[in-house]
Design a protein around this motif. Structure first.
Motif, PDB file in Angstrom:
ATOM      1  N   PRO A   4       0.833  -1.203   0.000  1.00  0.00           N
ATOM      2  CA  PRO A   4       0.000   0.000   0.000  1.00  0.00           C
ATOM      3  C   PRO A   4       0.868   1.253   0.000  1.00  0.00           C
ATOM      4  CG  PRO A   4      -0.026  -1.027   2.175  1.00  0.00           C
ATOM      5  CD  PRO A   4       0.743  -1.944   1.254  1.00  0.00           C
ATOM      6  N   VAL A   5       0.310   2.325  -0.528  1.00  0.00           N
ATOM      7  CA  VAL A   5       1.031   3.589  -0.657  1.00  0.00           C
ATOM      8  C   VAL A   5       0.265   4.672   0.077  1.00  0.00           C
ATOM      9  CG1 VAL A   5       1.782   5.350  -2.312  1.00  0.00           C
ATOM     10  CG2 VAL A   5       1.955   2.924  -2.906  1.00  0.00           C
ATOM     11  N   CYS A   6       0.993   5.548   0.755  1.00  0.00           N
ATOM     12  CA  CYS A   6       0.370   6.719   1.363  1.00  0.00           C
ATOM     13  C   CYS A   6       1.067   7.954   0.824  1.00  0.00           C
ATOM     14  CB  CYS A   6       0.438   6.677   2.884  1.00  0.00           C
ATOM     15  SG  CYS A   6       2.100   6.795   3.557  1.00  0.00           S
ATOM     16  N   LEU A   7       0.320   9.045   0.728  1.00  0.00           N
ATOM     17  CA  LEU A   7       0.860  10.327   0.283  1.00  0.00           C
ATOM     18  C   LEU A   7       0.719  11.312   1.434  1.00  0.00           C
ATOM     19  CD1 LEU A   7       1.865  12.454  -1.717  1.00  0.00           C
ATOM     20  CD2 LEU A   7      -0.498  12.640  -2.571  1.00  0.00           C
ATOM     21  N   ILE A   8       1.825  11.917   1.801  1.00  0.00           N
ATOM     22  CA  ILE A   8       1.824  12.869   2.904  1.00  0.00           C
ATOM     23  C   ILE A   8       2.317  14.208   2.384  1.00  0.00           C
ATOM     24  CG2 ILE A   8       2.742  13.398   5.192  1.00  0.00           C
ATOM     25  CD1 ILE A   8       3.045  10.249   5.401  1.00  0.00           C
ATOM     26  N   LEU A   9       1.419  15.190   2.390  1.00  0.00           N
ATOM     27  CA  LEU A   9       1.786  16.555   2.025  1.00  0.00           C
ATOM     28  C   LEU A   9       2.298  17.253   3.267  1.00  0.00           C
ATOM     29  CD1 LEU A   9      -1.303  17.468  -0.168  1.00  0.00           C
ATOM     30  CD2 LEU A   9       0.932  16.678  -0.946  1.00  0.00           C
ATOM     31  N   GLY A  10       3.294  18.068   3.113  1.00  0.00           N
ATOM     32  CA  GLY A  10       3.876  18.748   4.272  1.00  0.00           C
ATOM     33  C   GLY A  10       4.729  17.816   5.107  1.00  0.00           C
ATOM     34  N   ALA A  11       5.408  16.903   4.441  1.00  0.00           N
ATOM     35  CA  ALA A  11       6.232  15.912   5.138  1.00  0.00           C
ATOM     36  C   ALA A  11       7.553  16.550   5.544  1.00  0.00           C
ATOM     37  CB  ALA A  11       6.466  14.695   4.252  1.00  0.00           C
ATOM     38  N   GLY A  12       7.534  17.252   6.632  1.00  0.00           N
ATOM     39  CA  GLY A  12       8.732  17.896   7.143  1.00  0.00           C
ATOM     40  C   GLY A  12       9.268  17.158   8.348  1.00  0.00           C
ATOM     41  N   CYS A  31       5.063   8.189   0.289  1.00  0.00           N
ATOM     42  CA  CYS A  31       5.371   9.215  -0.702  1.00  0.00           C
ATOM     43  C   CYS A  31       5.278  10.550   0.019  1.00  0.00           C
ATOM     44  CB  CYS A  31       4.388   9.146  -1.863  1.00  0.00           C
ATOM     45  SG  CYS A  31       4.537   7.624  -2.809  1.00  0.00           S
ATOM     46  N   LEU A  32       6.404  11.215   0.137  1.00  0.00           N
ATOM     47  CA  LEU A  32       6.513  12.417   0.942  1.00  0.00           C
ATOM     48  C   LEU A  32       6.630  13.632   0.045  1.00  0.00           C
ATOM     49  CD1 LEU A  32       9.309  10.966   3.219  1.00  0.00           C
ATOM     50  CD2 LEU A  32       6.841  10.679   3.444  1.00  0.00           C
ATOM     51  N   ALA A  33       5.811  14.638   0.298  1.00  0.00           N
ATOM     52  CA  ALA A  33       5.831  15.842  -0.516  1.00  0.00           C
ATOM     53  C   ALA A  33       5.992  17.065   0.369  1.00  0.00           C
ATOM     54  CB  ALA A  33       4.541  15.950  -1.330  1.00  0.00           C
ATOM     55  N   ARG A  34       6.862  17.937  -0.064  1.00  0.00           N
ATOM     56  CA  ARG A  34       7.038  19.218   0.613  1.00  0.00           C
ATOM     57  C   ARG A  34       7.500  20.245  -0.406  1.00  0.00           C
ATOM     58  NH1 ARG A  34      11.825  18.160   4.867  1.00  0.00           N
ATOM     59  NH2 ARG A  34      11.314  20.271   5.472  1.00  0.00           N
ATOM     60  N   ARG A  35       7.412  21.528  -0.035  1.00  0.00           N
ATOM     61  CA  ARG A  35       7.722  22.579  -1.004  1.00  0.00           C
ATOM     62  C   ARG A  35       9.110  23.175  -0.858  1.00  0.00           C
ATOM     63  NH1 ARG A  35       6.583  27.922   1.214  1.00  0.00           N
ATOM     64  NH2 ARG A  35       5.652  27.602   3.249  1.00  0.00           N
ATOM     65  N   ASN A  61       4.857  22.425  -4.741  1.00  0.00           N
ATOM     66  CA  ASN A  61       4.126  23.469  -4.034  1.00  0.00           C
ATOM     67  C   ASN A  61       2.654  23.149  -4.240  1.00  0.00           C
ATOM     68  OD1 ASN A  61       2.940  25.725  -2.969  1.00  0.00           O
ATOM     69  ND2 ASN A  61       4.390  27.156  -3.891  1.00  0.00           N
ATOM     70  N   ALA A  62       1.996  22.699  -3.205  1.00  0.00           N
ATOM     71  CA  ALA A  62       0.624  22.202  -3.300  1.00  0.00           C
ATOM     72  C   ALA A  62      -0.384  23.265  -3.722  1.00  0.00           C
ATOM     73  CB  ALA A  62       0.200  21.574  -1.972  1.00  0.00           C
ATOM     74  N   VAL A  63      -0.027  24.542  -3.630  1.00  0.00           N
ATOM     75  CA  VAL A  63      -0.963  25.583  -4.046  1.00  0.00           C
ATOM     76  C   VAL A  63      -0.872  25.878  -5.544  1.00  0.00           C
ATOM     77  CG1 VAL A  63      -1.060  26.632  -1.757  1.00  0.00           C
ATOM     78  CG2 VAL A  63       0.546  27.525  -3.432  1.00  0.00           C
ATOM     79  N   ASP A  64       0.141  25.357  -6.226  1.00  0.00           N
ATOM     80  CA  ASP A  64       0.222  25.527  -7.673  1.00  0.00           C
ATOM     81  C   ASP A  64      -0.862  24.690  -8.338  1.00  0.00           C
ATOM     82  OD1 ASP A  64       2.409  27.180  -7.411  1.00  0.00           O
ATOM     83  OD2 ASP A  64       3.878  25.620  -7.904  1.00  0.00           O
ATOM     84  N   LEU A  71       1.065  15.030  -9.142  1.00  0.00           N
ATOM     85  CA  LEU A  71       1.818  14.180  -8.221  1.00  0.00           C
ATOM     86  C   LEU A  71       1.138  12.814  -8.075  1.00  0.00           C
ATOM     87  CD1 LEU A  71       4.098  13.689  -6.208  1.00  0.00           C
ATOM     88  CD2 LEU A  71       2.669  14.807  -4.468  1.00  0.00           C
ATOM     89  N   VAL A  72      -0.168  12.828  -7.895  1.00  0.00           N
ATOM     90  CA  VAL A  72      -0.909  11.560  -7.756  1.00  0.00           C
ATOM     91  C   VAL A  72      -0.759  10.728  -9.038  1.00  0.00           C
ATOM     92  CG1 VAL A  72      -3.220  10.559  -7.540  1.00  0.00           C
ATOM     93  CG2 VAL A  72      -2.516  12.418  -6.024  1.00  0.00           C
TER      94      VAL A  72
END
Length: 75
Positions: A4-12, A31-35, A61-64, A71-72
């Motif tokens: 299984p895969v998880c996506l985490i925005l703001g992975a700081g 799956c880690l995402a940060r700006r 940048n999640a607001v773009d 990303l997904v």
């Protein structure tokens, strides 16, 4: 069986990083995402892998407009 895969925005280094580590310990590919702070993202991925988990880091940048959708699709 597919992992299984998880996506985490703001992975700081704070809450997002701890959530990522927890999912990885539970058997998810994190799956880690940060700006910002690519070096910090790389350290978090390395920490997860050192603990036996799997992770991939993405700089977005999640607001773009369309960035989350792209990303997904990429994941």
């Amino acid at each position: 069986m597919t992992k299984p895969v998880c996506l985490i925005l703001g992975a700081g280094a704070g809450i997002g990083g701890n959530v990522a580590k927890r999912f990885a310990r539970e058997g998810y590919h994190a799956c880690l995402a940060r700006r910002s702070d690519k070096a910090g993202l790389d350290r978090l991925v390395a920490d997860i892998e050192a603990e036996g988990g799997s992770a991939t880091g993405y700089m977005i940048n999640a607001v773009d407009e369309g960035s989350i959708e792209q990303l997904v699709t990429d994941i």
